[in-house]
Design a protein around this motif. Structure first.
Motif, PDB file in Angstrom:
ATOM      1  N   MET A 147       0.838  -1.204   0.000  1.00  0.00           N
ATOM      2  CA  MET A 147       0.000   0.000   0.000  1.00  0.00           C
ATOM      3  C   MET A 147       0.874   1.256   0.000  1.00  0.00           C
ATOM      4  O   MET A 147       0.578   2.224  -0.697  1.00  0.00           O
ATOM      5  CB  MET A 147      -0.966  -0.024   1.185  1.00  0.00           C
ATOM      6  N   PHE A 148       1.962   1.226   0.749  1.00  0.00           N
ATOM      7  CA  PHE A 148       2.871   2.364   0.785  1.00  0.00           C
ATOM      8  C   PHE A 148       3.618   2.512  -0.539  1.00  0.00           C
ATOM      9  O   PHE A 148       3.663   3.582  -1.120  1.00  0.00           O
ATOM     10  CB  PHE A 148       3.859   2.217   1.946  1.00  0.00           C
ATOM     11  N   ASP A 149       4.206   1.419  -1.031  1.00  0.00           N
ATOM     12  CA  ASP A 149       5.004   1.456  -2.264  1.00  0.00           C
ATOM     13  C   ASP A 149       4.190   1.889  -3.475  1.00  0.00           C
ATOM     14  O   ASP A 149       4.675   2.613  -4.335  1.00  0.00           O
ATOM     15  CB  ASP A 149       5.612   0.082  -2.563  1.00  0.00           C
ATOM     16  N   GLU A 150       2.973   1.424  -3.560  1.00  0.00           N
ATOM     17  CA  GLU A 150       2.147   1.677  -4.741  1.00  0.00           C
ATOM     18  C   GLU A 150       1.221   2.888  -4.576  1.00  0.00           C
ATOM     19  O   GLU A 150       0.454   3.191  -5.486  1.00  0.00           O
ATOM     20  CB  GLU A 150       1.328   0.427  -5.083  1.00  0.00           C
ATOM     21  N   HIS A 151       1.259   3.533  -3.420  1.00  0.00           N
ATOM     22  CA  HIS A 151       0.431   4.717  -3.148  1.00  0.00           C
ATOM     23  C   HIS A 151      -1.052   4.412  -3.339  1.00  0.00           C
ATOM     24  O   HIS A 151      -1.763   5.133  -4.044  1.00  0.00           O
ATOM     25  CB  HIS A 151       0.847   5.903  -4.022  1.00  0.00           C
ATOM     26  N   ILE A 152      -1.493   3.332  -2.722  1.00  0.00           N
ATOM     27  CA  ILE A 152      -2.897   2.952  -2.828  1.00  0.00           C
ATOM     28  C   ILE A 152      -3.536   2.919  -1.449  1.00  0.00           C
ATOM     29  O   ILE A 152      -2.863   2.691  -0.447  1.00  0.00           O
ATOM     30  CB  ILE A 152      -3.078   1.597  -3.542  1.00  0.00           C
ATOM     31  N   GLY A 153      -4.835   3.154  -1.409  1.00  0.00           N
ATOM     32  CA  GLY A 153      -5.550   3.243  -0.145  1.00  0.00           C
ATOM     33  C   GLY A 153      -6.239   1.968   0.288  1.00  0.00           C
ATOM     34  O   GLY A 153      -6.759   1.896   1.394  1.00  0.00           O
ATOM     35  N   CYS A 154      -6.272   0.963  -0.595  1.00  0.00           N
ATOM     36  CA  CYS A 154      -6.916  -0.289  -0.215  1.00  0.00           C
ATOM     37  C   CYS A 154      -6.363  -1.448  -1.037  1.00  0.00           C
ATOM     38  O   CYS A 154      -5.785  -1.243  -2.099  1.00  0.00           O
ATOM     39  CB  CYS A 154      -8.426  -0.201  -0.406  1.00  0.00           C
ATOM     40  N   LEU A 155      -6.550  -2.628  -0.506  1.00  0.00           N
ATOM     41  CA  LEU A 155      -6.201  -3.863  -1.212  1.00  0.00           C
ATOM     42  C   LEU A 155      -7.388  -4.810  -1.122  1.00  0.00           C
ATOM     43  O   LEU A 155      -7.746  -5.245  -0.023  1.00  0.00           O
ATOM     44  CB  LEU A 155      -4.982  -4.535  -0.585  1.00  0.00           C
ATOM     45  N   PRO A 156      -8.011  -5.115  -2.249  1.00  0.00           N
ATOM     46  CA  PRO A 156      -9.045  -6.149  -2.218  1.00  0.00           C
ATOM     47  C   PRO A 156      -8.402  -7.489  -1.875  1.00  0.00           C
ATOM     48  O   PRO A 156      -7.286  -7.785  -2.299  1.00  0.00           O
ATOM     49  CB  PRO A 156      -9.603  -6.157  -3.643  1.00  0.00           C
ATOM     50  N   ILE A 157      -9.105  -8.295  -1.122  1.00  0.00           N
ATOM     51  CA  ILE A 157      -8.654  -9.640  -0.781  1.00  0.00           C
ATOM     52  C   ILE A 157      -9.486 -10.597  -1.627  1.00  0.00           C
ATOM     53  O   ILE A 157     -10.719 -10.539  -1.605  1.00  0.00           O
ATOM     54  CB  ILE A 157      -8.840  -9.935   0.724  1.00  0.00           C
ATOM     55  N   VAL A 158      -8.796 -11.434  -2.399  1.00  0.00           N
ATOM     56  CA  VAL A 158      -9.490 -12.318  -3.337  1.00  0.00           C
ATOM     57  C   VAL A 158      -9.173 -13.776  -3.044  1.00  0.00           C
ATOM     58  O   VAL A 158      -8.148 -14.093  -2.439  1.00  0.00           O
ATOM     59  CB  VAL A 158      -9.108 -11.984  -4.804  1.00  0.00           C
ATOM     60  N   ASN A 159     -10.068 -14.649  -3.499  1.00  0.00           N
ATOM     61  CA  ASN A 159      -9.820 -16.086  -3.390  1.00  0.00           C
ATOM     62  C   ASN A 159      -9.134 -16.570  -4.664  1.00  0.00           C
ATOM     63  O   ASN A 159      -8.751 -15.758  -5.514  1.00  0.00           O
ATOM     64  CB  ASN A 159     -11.120 -16.848  -3.098  1.00  0.00           C
ATOM     65  N   GLU A 160      -8.984 -17.871  -4.819  1.00  0.00           N
ATOM     66  CA  GLU A 160      -8.268 -18.428  -5.969  1.00  0.00           C
ATOM     67  C   GLU A 160      -8.955 -18.131  -7.298  1.00  0.00           C
ATOM     68  O   GLU A 160      -8.313 -18.092  -8.333  1.00  0.00           O
ATOM     69  CB  GLU A 160      -8.104 -19.940  -5.787  1.00  0.00           C
ATOM     70  N   GLU A 161     -10.269 -17.911  -7.274  1.00  0.00           N
ATOM     71  CA  GLU A 161     -11.015 -17.603  -8.495  1.00  0.00           C
ATOM     72  C   GLU A 161     -11.068 -16.104  -8.773  1.00  0.00           C
ATOM     73  O   GLU A 161     -11.810 -15.663  -9.633  1.00  0.00           O
ATOM     74  CB  GLU A 161     -12.446 -18.158  -8.396  1.00  0.00           C
ATOM     75  N   LYS A 162     -10.322 -15.310  -8.027  1.00  0.00           N
ATOM     76  CA  LYS A 162     -10.270 -13.844  -8.139  1.00  0.00           C
ATOM     77  C   LYS A 162     -11.590 -13.169  -7.749  1.00  0.00           C
ATOM     78  O   LYS A 162     -11.885 -12.075  -8.171  1.00  0.00           O
ATOM     79  CB  LYS A 162      -9.856 -13.384  -9.546  1.00  0.00           C
ATOM     80  N   GLU A 163     -12.384 -13.860  -6.919  1.00  0.00           N
ATOM     81  CA  GLU A 163     -13.614 -13.283  -6.390  1.00  0.00           C
ATOM     82  C   GLU A 163     -13.261 -12.519  -5.116  1.00  0.00           C
ATOM     83  O   GLU A 163     -12.464 -12.984  -4.301  1.00  0.00           O
ATOM     84  CB  GLU A 163     -14.633 -14.375  -6.066  1.00  0.00           C
ATOM     85  N   ILE A 164     -13.867 -11.359  -4.929  1.00  0.00           N
ATOM     86  CA  ILE A 164     -13.555 -10.529  -3.770  1.00  0.00           C
ATOM     87  C   ILE A 164     -14.206 -11.115  -2.523  1.00  0.00           C
ATOM     88  O   ILE A 164     -15.411 -11.345  -2.499  1.00  0.00           O
ATOM     89  CB  ILE A 164     -14.057  -9.088  -3.981  1.00  0.00           C
ATOM     90  N   ILE A 165     -13.384 -11.340  -1.493  1.00  0.00           N
ATOM     91  CA  ILE A 165     -13.903 -11.877  -0.235  1.00  0.00           C
ATOM     92  C   ILE A 165     -13.712 -10.903   0.926  1.00  0.00           C
ATOM     93  O   ILE A 165     -14.262 -11.110   2.000  1.00  0.00           O
ATOM     94  CB  ILE A 165     -13.268 -13.240   0.101  1.00  0.00           C
ATOM     95  N   GLY A 166     -12.939  -9.846   0.718  1.00  0.00           N
ATOM     96  CA  GLY A 166     -12.707  -8.869   1.765  1.00  0.00           C
ATOM     97  C   GLY A 166     -11.948  -7.677   1.226  1.00  0.00           C
ATOM     98  O   GLY A 166     -11.580  -7.635   0.041  1.00  0.00           O
ATOM     99  N   MET A 167     -11.714  -6.707   2.103  1.00  0.00           N
ATOM    100  CA  MET A 167     -11.003  -5.494   1.713  1.00  0.00           C
ATOM    101  C   MET A 167     -10.191  -5.017   2.912  1.00  0.00           C
ATOM    102  O   MET A 167     -10.680  -5.003   4.038  1.00  0.00           O
ATOM    103  CB  MET A 167     -12.014  -4.414   1.316  1.00  0.00           C
TER     104      MET A 167
END
Length: 187
Positions: A147-167
């Protein structure tokens, strides 16, 4: 654990080095003293109660322990600037993941939408197609580092199928450090 970068809907893997020590240890001084309604406590009794409550605090190591759930998202086919803004205002969120066929495809932030509204930007300029995501087993130190290196405010958390399961957002990291004390940083 690698991070997944979604760019124009296709995935790429980016490796970050694993920190030497995992987890964030709680600091005794960082926990507020609990007050009991209607009763006053002496300073010594409050400190003793606080010490006992610290013993039950667990270290946190991975994204699933701090991620927010459920995640509000919007399908790419229904995406319009005004509807995205209304959804974000309704749910009081600053980042809106965009899905296509149930998988993470893009993301839009509050800042992106405000700029687009002010300057009448087309969709291609306010929709971020390059999205960093992580798995639920990703170390929290790595989350903060990306988050610091890429200057982003969030990271979606995904499962193996790239479905969003959290943030995980900056606020989640700040809340973690305010509850447990400073993180152990690495070079």
């Amino acid at each position: 654990m690698p991070f997944i970068m979604i760019d124009q809907g296709s995935s790429a893997i980016r490796q970050y080095t694993v920190p030497k020590q995992s987890g964030t240890a709680p600091l005794e001084a960082s926990n507020p003293v609990r007050s009991v309604k209607g009763q006053s406590q002496s300073g010594h009794q409050a400190y003793a109660d606080n010490q006992q409550s610290n013993q039950s605090i667990q270290k946190v190591y991975q994204a699933f322990e701090i991620m927010s759930q459920p995640v509000v998202s919007m399908d790419l086919s229904a995406l319009e600037l005004e509807s995205a803004w209304q959804t974000m205002q309704q749910y009081k969120i600053k980042h809106l993941p965009i899905t296509q066929n149930g998988t993470l495809n893009a993301i839009v932030s509050e800042g992106d939408i405000l700029k687009a509204l002010a300057f009448k930007h087309p969709r291609a300029q306010w929709l971020q197609k390059k999205v960093y995501a992580a798995t639920e087993q990703t170390d929290i130190h790595q989350l903060a580092h990306v988050m610091f290196d890429e200057h982003i405010g969030c990271l979606p958390i995904v499962n193996e199928e790239k479905e969003i399961i959290g943030m995980v957002t900056r606020s989640d990291i700040l809340k973690l450090t305010s509850q447990y004390g400073p993180m152990e940083f690495w070079a």
